[in-house]
Design an enzyme around this catalytic site. Structure first.
Site, mmCIF file in Angstrom:
data_model
loop_
_atom_site.group_PDB
_atom_site.id
_atom_site.type_symbol
_atom_site.label_atom_id
_atom_site.label_comp_id
_atom_site.label_asym_id
_atom_site.label_seq_id
_atom_site.Cartn_x
_atom_site.Cartn_y
_atom_site.Cartn_z
ATOM 1 N N ALA A 77 0.838 -1.205 0.000
ATOM 2 C CA ALA A 77 0.000 0.000 0.000
ATOM 3 C C ALA A 77 0.866 1.246 0.000
ATOM 4 C CB ALA A 77 -0.908 0.027 1.222
ATOM 5 N N GLN A 78 0.269 2.346 -0.394
ATOM 6 C CA GLN A 78 0.820 3.663 -0.073
ATOM 7 C C GLN A 78 0.191 3.985 1.277
ATOM 8 O OE1 GLN A 78 1.706 6.617 1.222
ATOM 9 N NE2 GLN A 78 -0.113 7.501 0.287
ATOM 10 N N TYR A 143 -5.939 8.469 1.307
ATOM 11 C CA TYR A 143 -5.553 7.159 1.848
ATOM 12 C C TYR A 143 -6.770 6.372 2.313
ATOM 13 C CZ TYR A 143 -3.631 3.703 5.081
ATOM 14 O OH TYR A 143 -3.343 2.531 5.743
ATOM 15 N N ILE A 203 5.307 16.435 18.764
ATOM 16 C CA ILE A 203 3.945 15.997 19.042
ATOM 17 C C ILE A 203 2.982 16.838 18.215
ATOM 18 C CG2 ILE A 203 2.180 15.800 20.833
ATOM 19 C CD1 ILE A 203 4.471 15.439 22.854
ATOM 20 N N ARG A 211 -4.883 6.909 20.583
ATOM 21 C CA ARG A 211 -4.773 5.862 19.581
ATOM 22 C C ARG A 211 -4.756 4.491 20.249
ATOM 23 N NH1 ARG A 211 -5.929 9.644 17.132
ATOM 24 N NH2 ARG A 211 -4.883 10.663 15.376
ATOM 25 N N GLY A 271 -7.170 15.465 8.469
ATOM 26 C CA GLY A 271 -7.472 14.092 8.104
ATOM 27 C C GLY A 271 -7.161 13.060 9.161
ATOM 28 N N GLU A 272 -6.690 13.498 10.334
ATOM 29 C CA GLU A 272 -6.340 12.543 11.376
ATOM 30 C C GLU A 272 -7.422 12.501 12.454
ATOM 31 O OE1 GLU A 272 -2.394 13.152 12.828
ATOM 32 O OE2 GLU A 272 -1.478 12.795 10.867
#
Length: 303
Positions: A77-78, A143, A203, A211, A271-272
């Site tokens: 994958a990328q 992604y 950070i 996570r 996007g996170e």
């Protein structure tokens, strides 16, 4: 079994190859060495390997035609979220078209099973933790969009062509051989590299985001179960979370790795997710899988 592993010289793929080989399976390896966060690539010396791109349909067809694999473990994958913003076309091509190229080869050459390495980033920001496989996806990046599209292709190839597909959504994998190169390397390896170099630990944002960190050995065990287990038809074409069911903030991880170090806070990245934590009931029930390694103990023993 004769098993083809893609992304076989990378982090998850190479560890999977090692275990498959040790268990006596006939392993075939493919990797194009394109992962920019990998400091090195890990080709198993006793396993046949090719430096092929999974989007090269001719090369993939030739490998399938000659070796006739029974199963595919698709790790190629990328794989970095932020890199996907810089090269969306490559991301969509590799993660979706590459996956469909492999699925088509499986059908053409009568390969029985296809296990797809997917991602918890598919849950995005719209879902509350713990995250379940039946939640709606919330794709925020090229992604995650490309990975979810590939998940749907896996489901389609089971429904319409009978291929035994299983999708494993990994949650923040860390451990031996983890990528440590560049700005976008996964955080556990990145923090350790920065500490060893005497640098600030960088950070992202305020560090309060959490996570679910999953050890590579537990991930590889899930891969083994998905590749070699015997399941009911209703279990194929399905998605399975591979996490621990617990999470830690990025600030927590920084303190585990460098309790007396200095930290530098950098800008939030688009996007996170804010928080991830897996509901792993489905993997426990269907795959008889459970995590065995906890992040704090692993860091204590290895760092």
């Amino acid at each position: 079994m004769k098993i083809l592993v893609t992304g076989a010289a990378g982090f998850i793929g190479s560890k999977t190859v090692d275990v498959l080989h040790d268990l006596g399976h006939d392993v075939i390896s493919i990797d194009n060495e394109s992962a920019i966060s990998n400091e090195k690539f890990y080709w198993h010396k006793e396993v046949r390997g090719w430096k092929h791109d999974i989007c090269d349909a001719g090369a993939i067809d030739a490998v399938f035609a000659y070796y006739k694999p029974d199963a595919v473990m698709h790790c190629a994958a990328q794989a970095r979220i932020q890199i996907g913003y810089n090269s969306p076309l490559d991301t969509y091509n590799t993660n979706y078209i590459g996956t469909v190229t492999l699925l088509e080869a499986c059908v053409e050459h009568k390969c029985k099973r296809f296990v797809f390495a997917s991602t918890s980033s598919s849950y995005g920001l719209a879902n509350d933790i713990p995250l379940r496989e039946d939640y709606e996806t919330d794709c925020l990046t090229p992604y995650s969009i490309s990975k979810v599209a590939a998940e749907k292709a896996c489901k389609d190839y089971h429904k319409n062509w009978g291929l035994e597909t299983m999708t494993l959504r990994y949650f923040n994998v860390y451990g031996d051989r983890q990528p440590i190169k560049g700005t976008y390397a996964p955080v556990v390896g990145l923090f350790h590299r920065q500490r060893e170099a005497g640098k600030h630990l960088t950070i992202v944002g305020n560090g309060n985001q959490t996570r679910d960190f999953t050890n590579i050995d537990d991930v590889v065990n899930a891969n083994m179960l998905a590749l070699t287990g015997i399941y009911k038809d209703k279990n194929y074409g399905e998605i399975y979370n591979i996490g621990t069911g617990q999470n830690y903030s990025i600030n927590d991880v920084a303190k585990m790795i460098s309790p007396n170090g200095s930290y530098m806070y950098i800008a939030h990245r688009p996007g996170e997710a804010k928080d991830t934590r897996a509901d792993i009931t489905k993997a426990k029930t269907v795959l008889s899988w459970k995590p065995t390694i906890e992040l704090p103990q692993w860091i204590k023993e290895n760092y």
